[in-house]
Design an enzyme around this catalytic site. Structure first.
Site, short mmCIF file in Angstrom:
data_model
loop_
_atom_site.label_atom_id
_atom_site.label_comp_id
_atom_site.label_asym_id
_atom_site.label_seq_id
_atom_site.Cartn_x
_atom_site.Cartn_y
_atom_site.Cartn_z
CE1 TYR A 192 0.82 1.10 4.44
CE2 TYR A 192 0.91 -1.30 4.33
CZ TYR A 192 1.21 -0.12 4.99
OH TYR A 192 1.89 -0.15 6.17
N GLY A 193 0.33 2.40 -0.18
CA GLY A 193 1.14 3.61 -0.10
C GLY A 193 2.11 3.76 -1.24
CG LEU A 195 6.53 -0.16 -1.48
CD1 LEU A 195 6.51 -1.23 -0.39
CD2 LEU A 195 7.75 -0.33 -2.38
CD GLU A 259 8.01 -0.08 3.81
OE1 GLU A 259 8.11 0.92 4.56
OE2 GLU A 259 7.19 -0.14 2.89
#
Length: 302
Positions: A192-193, A195, A259
């Site tokens: 999500y986001g 990526l 991350e």
């Protein structure tokens, strides 16, 4: 990450080729009556599109063709195959592996890697290296080859034998040897986001297999503070919209570094619904975030 910039010439055309050195080419060694998955072969051809050379280990016949002819490797016949991603030399049949070692027509060489000091605009570095091996005693080949940070295979068509070099850098899966692991898509990741497609970090998934859009099986809280954070507080918030990718171990490691897993985000496996199936996927949670009183969302788009 290391990139090699190579100038290629073809007829009247000249262009610059920027290649990720760590990803270029792959050698596959299959001996048993097993079969390399079609998806793996397709990935090999897609990211190494500049030629396929095969030594069939039941006959020691050599064939050279286009990478798109990969389907012939979906067989129980034993073989050593090389998919080329051109970094040095022209894209043509002459630069498809394997190469004859000097004047010893029965001795052949394949390489995964690059040696910047070898090769030129027309001839690839492996071909030049193979020629030089013909001037080196056979018992010294191992010492000569393993000084390079590359993976090699030599094949002797007379004795019907072959030898791997820098074996510790190879990967063995289901009885098959791979000179690198970026074609082995053993992991499912739900992202999500940033990526997701058209977002800032999506380039890290450029060599991965897109499975489809999906949604988390359970609800989770997501907050946005410039970038999104999903907190592992199952049952609260919304079902999270994600994209599902099948990725290699190398790509998974790159995502972990992005991350800062497990110190900032922490990667955990959850169930994702995508395309009528349920996938067990890695998803990056950030459980350091306190979200009481914040607005929760189910998606994030730039």
């Amino acid at each position: 990450m290391c990139y090699l910039c190579v100038l290629l010439t073809c007829g009247q055309h000249r262009w610059m080729l920027h290649v990720n050195v760590k990803q270029m080419c792959i050698i596959i060694i299959k001996q048993r009556n097993n079969v390399v998955p079609m998806g793996t072969l397709k990935t090999c051809a897609r990211i190494n599109p500049h030629g396929l050379g095969i030594v069939w280990l039941d006959t020691f016949e050599v064939t050279k063709q286009k990478s798109k002819d990969y389907k012939q490797l979906h067989t129980d016949r034993p073989f050593i195959a090389h998919f080329r991603l051109a970094t040095v030399g022209l894209v043509n049949k002459s630069n498809i592996h394997p190469f004859v070692c000097g004047q010893k027509s029965h001795e052949l060489l394949m390489m995964n890697g690059t040696i910047p000091s070898l090769g030129n605009l027309t001839t690839c570095d492996t071909k030049v290296l193979a020629r030089s091996l013909g001037n080196i005693p056979r018992e010294n080949w191992k010492l000569h080859l393993e000084r390079h940070d590359c993976r090699f295979v030599t094949i002797n068509r007379h004795s019907r034998t072959w030898q791997m070099y820098n074996r510790e850098s190879w990967i063995k899966q289901d009885g098959v040897w791979y000179s690198k692991g970026n074609v082995l898509r053993n992991n499912y990741v739900a992202v999500y986001g940033t990526l997701k497609k058209n977002c800032g970090n999506h380039h890290l998934l450029s060599d991965s297999t897109f499975i489809g859009k999906g949604i988390t099986k359970d609800k989770y809280p997501m907050v946005v503070r410039g970038i999104p954070y999903v907190i592992e507080d199952r049952g609260k918030g919304y079902y999270i919209n994600v994209e599902v990718y099948q990725v290699s171990n190398d790509t998974l490691s790159m995502l972990d570094r992005l991350e800062r897993h497990p110190d900032w985000y922490e990667r955990k496996e959850i169930e994702i619904h995508a395309g009528g199936r349920v996938y067990t996927c890695w998803l990056y949670f950030n459980n350091t975030i306190k979200y009481d009183g914040e607005m929760l969302v189910d998606n994030f788009e730039r």
